[in-house]
Design a protein around this motif. Structure first.
Motif, short mmCIF file in Angstrom:
data_model
loop_
_atom_site.label_atom_id
_atom_site.label_comp_id
_atom_site.label_asym_id
_atom_site.label_seq_id
_atom_site.Cartn_x
_atom_site.Cartn_y
_atom_site.Cartn_z
N LEU A 1 0.78 -1.25 0.05
CA LEU A 1 -0.09 -0.12 -0.10
C LEU A 1 0.84 1.25 -0.14
CD1 LEU A 1 -2.83 -0.93 2.52
CD2 LEU A 1 -3.03 -0.85 0.04
N ASP A 2 2.01 1.30 0.62
CA ASP A 2 2.76 2.46 0.52
C ASP A 2 3.59 2.75 -0.81
OD1 ASP A 2 4.65 4.47 1.59
OD2 ASP A 2 5.88 3.06 2.55
N LYS A 3 2.76 3.18 -1.57
CA LYS A 3 3.16 3.27 -3.00
C LYS A 3 4.48 4.20 -3.17
CE LYS A 3 0.01 0.60 -4.78
NZ LYS A 3 -0.03 -0.61 -5.13
N LEU B 1 1.95 5.19 5.68
CA LEU B 1 0.40 4.98 4.87
C LEU B 1 -0.17 6.51 5.01
CD1 LEU B 1 -1.32 1.55 5.19
CD2 LEU B 1 0.01 2.46 3.32
N SER B 2 -0.29 7.01 3.73
CA SER B 2 -1.22 8.20 3.80
C SER B 2 -2.74 7.70 3.68
CB SER B 2 -0.72 8.93 2.72
OG SER B 2 -1.33 8.22 1.40
N THR B 3 -3.53 8.73 4.06
CA THR B 3 -4.96 8.51 3.94
C THR B 3 -5.37 8.30 2.65
OG1 THR B 3 -5.28 10.96 3.98
CG2 THR B 3 -5.72 9.85 6.07
N VAL B 4 -4.64 8.75 1.49
CA VAL B 4 -5.08 8.38 0.20
C VAL B 4 -4.65 6.83 0.03
CG1 VAL B 4 -4.22 8.89 -2.22
CG2 VAL B 4 -4.38 10.75 -0.59
N GLU B 5 -3.44 6.48 0.55
CA GLU B 5 -3.34 5.06 0.33
C GLU B 5 -4.12 4.18 1.13
OE1 GLU B 5 1.79 5.57 -0.29
OE2 GLU B 5 0.87 5.84 1.43
N LEU B 6 -4.29 4.47 2.29
CA LEU B 6 -5.19 3.53 3.11
C LEU B 6 -6.84 3.83 2.51
CD1 LEU B 6 -5.65 1.88 5.62
CD2 LEU B 6 -6.05 4.18 7.04
N LEU C 1 -7.06 1.15 -0.34
CA LEU C 1 -7.61 -0.14 0.24
C LEU C 1 -8.83 -0.25 0.69
CD1 LEU C 1 -6.75 -2.94 1.48
CD2 LEU C 1 -6.17 -1.94 3.40
N LEU C 2 -9.40 0.68 1.46
CA LEU C 2 -10.75 0.61 2.02
C LEU C 2 -11.79 0.83 0.82
CD1 LEU C 2 -10.39 2.93 5.22
CD2 LEU C 2 -10.51 0.47 5.10
N ILE D 1 -12.36 -2.74 -0.99
CA ILE D 1 -13.23 -3.81 0.13
C ILE D 1 -14.63 -2.92 0.22
CG2 ILE D 1 -11.17 -4.93 0.89
CD1 ILE D 1 -11.97 -3.47 3.45
N GLY D 2 -14.94 -1.92 -0.53
CA GLY D 2 -16.34 -1.63 -0.50
C GLY D 2 -16.57 -0.65 0.72
N VAL D 3 -15.62 -0.08 1.40
CA VAL D 3 -15.87 0.96 2.44
C VAL D 3 -15.62 2.26 1.74
CG1 VAL D 3 -15.19 1.74 4.71
CG2 VAL D 3 -15.29 -0.93 4.30
N HIS D 4 -16.35 3.09 1.73
CA HIS D 4 -16.36 4.26 1.22
C HIS D 4 -16.34 5.64 2.20
CE1 HIS D 4 -16.29 2.68 -2.75
NE2 HIS D 4 -17.62 1.92 -2.28
N PHE D 5 -15.33 6.23 2.38
CA PHE D 5 -14.97 7.43 3.16
C PHE D 5 -14.49 8.61 2.33
CE2 PHE D 5 -14.18 4.12 6.63
CZ PHE D 5 -15.06 4.60 7.72
N SER D 6 -14.85 9.80 2.73
CA SER D 6 -14.05 10.91 2.24
C SER D 6 -12.54 11.02 2.71
CB SER D 6 -14.78 12.16 2.28
OG SER D 6 -14.81 12.71 3.70
#
Length: 160
Positions: free
Chosen positions: A16-18, A24-29, A32-33, A36-41
């Motif tokens: 994930l650490d591109k 891991l930035s929030t963009v990278e995290l 991942l989310l 797997i179908g979890v959507h956050f701003s």
């Protein structure tokens, strides 16, 4: 949820650490989310995580908190039957994966595949295919081994 071993978490973290900065930035995290179908701003995610980047230890704690939430009996009552079925299926696949991954490093190598096929009487050195070509078909990231996600895709592959 099947708990992951530390070496699996390390591998996931590094994948994930591109940008390779060890965080891991929030963009990278968020990538991942969302996968797997979890959507956050990004703002919601940063607010829930409490910072804009996570070290491996912080990522591990984040994973543990998610795992503990899914192990909480009050949360289990909310799970739908089909989701529980998918979780059991994934656990079963992980157990099968461990049979192939004889050294426990989180990967199936050519040598491990050949060893298991030989033990099962399914490998004949004179007529057998090269295990590398067998693994190559499912080794989507081209690292020479099959990880659990690649194994899962292989096992769940359906013929059209």
């Amino acid at each position: 949820m099947c708990p992951l071993k530390t070496n699996d978490l390390h591998r996931i973290f590094h994948e994930l650490d591109k940008n390779g900065d060890g965080l891991l930035s929030t963009v990278e995290l968020n990538w991942l989310l969302e996968s797997i179908g979890v959507h956050f701003s990004l703002e919601e995610l940063e607010s829930s995580v409490g910072k804009s980047c996570l070290s491996f230890d912080e990522f591990s704690l984040f994973y543990d908190s998610i795992t503990k939430q899914s192990d909480d009996p009050s949360n289990k009552a909310v799970l739908a039957d089909d989701e529980e079925g998918r979780n059991k299926e994934e656990c079963d696949l992980f157990e099968a994966f461990k049979v192939f991954d004889s050294n426990g490093d989180g990967f199936i190598s050519c040598e491990e595949l050949q060893s298991l096929l030989s033990k099962l009487g399914l490998w004949d050195e004179k007529t057998g295919k090269d295990c590398r070509s067998m693994l190559c078909r499912y080794d989507t990231n081209l690292d020479g081994v099959v990880d659990f996600e690649e194994f899962k895709k292989m096992m769940l592959r359906t013929s059209l």
